[in-house]
Design an enzyme around this catalytic site. Structure first.
Site, PDB file in Angstrom:
ATOM      1  N   HIS A 168       0.812  -1.010   0.019  1.00 22.45           N
ATOM      2  CA  HIS A 168       0.024  -0.075   0.021  1.00 22.45           C
ATOM      3  C   HIS A 168       0.950   1.201   0.013  1.00 22.45           C
ATOM      4  O   HIS A 168       2.038   1.252   0.782  1.00 22.45           O
ATOM      5  CB  HIS A 168      -0.718   0.099   1.223  1.00 22.45           C
ATOM      6  CG  HIS A 168      -2.298  -0.552   1.233  1.00 22.45           C
ATOM      7  ND1 HIS A 168      -2.851  -1.263   2.464  1.00 22.45           N
ATOM      8  CD2 HIS A 168      -3.138  -0.910   0.258  1.00 22.45           C
ATOM      9  CE1 HIS A 168      -3.777  -1.692   2.189  1.00 22.45           C
ATOM     10  NE2 HIS A 168      -4.022  -1.660   0.820  1.00 22.45           N
ATOM     11  N   CYS A 262      -2.155   2.890   9.062  1.00 19.25           N
ATOM     12  CA  CYS A 262      -3.255   2.015   8.853  1.00 19.25           C
ATOM     13  C   CYS A 262      -4.695   1.977   9.480  1.00 19.25           C
ATOM     14  O   CYS A 262      -5.645   1.758   9.153  1.00 19.25           O
ATOM     15  CB  CYS A 262      -2.695   0.700   8.529  1.00 19.25           C
ATOM     16  SG  CYS A 262      -1.123   0.217   7.442  1.00 19.25           S
TER      17      CYS A 262
END
Ligand code: ARG
Length: 271
Positions: A168, A262
């Protein structure tokens, strides 16, 4: 240089059902034990830290059977109160989208759209001032970058991730303020590194060790930068640049390949 913090609004999801039950990134080893109590302590400390820093934190009720839901950054991208709800790459996480969409519609967000293309929210689409930095290579697709650019009306820069450990964008790059970032050059294609150098000649670059310590998975309010405490190199560089780095321990959530960023979805322009 004196940096100025601005108060933020975050959405978090308690790790009630957190576990490593499957492996969809190289950090996840379902055969190793996890400690739910520790995960909850680390997550609660992060939430309390945001509150101490003067930020607002909303909490969405987790659902059983969705062990990765604690990573709220993946649920959507929210800019000017407009919400693009994620479409997850892996079937294990797909049901999360409906839960996030429901939360946004129940909380007064009037423009809530389900992404058409695979798009893992702020995991890959980071707002940097008047532009979106968008990662692809492992999860979010380039088509999703076009969709987000049209939906949010902000120019979007496509960056290609090349190392599966940094799957990511928010594992390889953090936005520090409207025009400053830090990133790990090793995680990107050569073209993307060139693009980042052009756009951000003053960027902080991280060592491989700092990247491995999840040091790029950081949350900045313009002054305080919350990041894993093991990222000692970037912590020193941030200090030199006038930021106040705050190290946190997210070791338990890191077993699923996640860190403080996150677990934090920024609600920009929310009610
Ligand atoms: N296990 C999760 C996954 O692989 C971790 C997500 C981390 N979130 C993030 N914003 N990088 O999808």
């Amino acid at each position: 240089m004196q940096r100025t913090a601005t108060s933020r609004h975050y959405l978090m999801v308690e790790p009630t059902y957190f576990d490593v039950e499957y492996s969809i990134n190289p950090w996840m080893h379902p055969e190793l034990p996890t400690y739910p109590k520790v995960a909850l302590e680390q997550w609660s400390a992060l939430r309390d830290l945001y509150l101490e820093l003067g930020h607002r934190v909303d909490v969405l009720e987790p659902r059983p059977g969705l062990p990765d839901m604690v990573f709220s950054a993946n649920g959507a991208t929210v800019v000017d109160g407009r919400v693009l709800v994620a479409r997850f790459r892996h079937p294990q996480r797909r049901p999360e989208s409906d839960v996030f969409r429901g939360w946004f519609t129940d909380h007064g967000f009037s423009v809530v759209r389900q992404a058409q293309w695979t798009n893992e929210g702020e995991g890959d689409c980071l707002t940097a001032g008047a532009r979106i930095l968008a990662g692809s290579g492992f999860r979010t697709t380039p088509e999703a970058h076009t969709e987000i650019q049209e939906f949010l009306g902000l120019p979007t820069v496509t960056l290609t991730l090349t190392d599966p450990r940094y799957y990511h964008l928010d594992t390889a790059l953090a936005v520090l303020d409207d025009d400053l970032i830090m990133y790990s050059p090793q995680a990107f294609s050569a073209d993307s590194v060139r693009r980042l150098q052009e756009l951000y000649p003053d960027a902080i670059t991280a060592s491989a060790d700092d990247a491995e310590a999840f040091g790029l998975n950081a949350v900045s309010d313009g002054r305080h930068v919350v990041l894993p405490h093991g990222a000692t190199g970037v912590i020193a560089q941030l200090r030199e640049r006038g930021f106040e780095p705050i190290g946190v321990d997210m070791s338990e959530l890191q077993k699923a390949g996640g860190g403080p960023k996150c677990c934090t979805l920024e609600l920009r322009g929310a009610a």
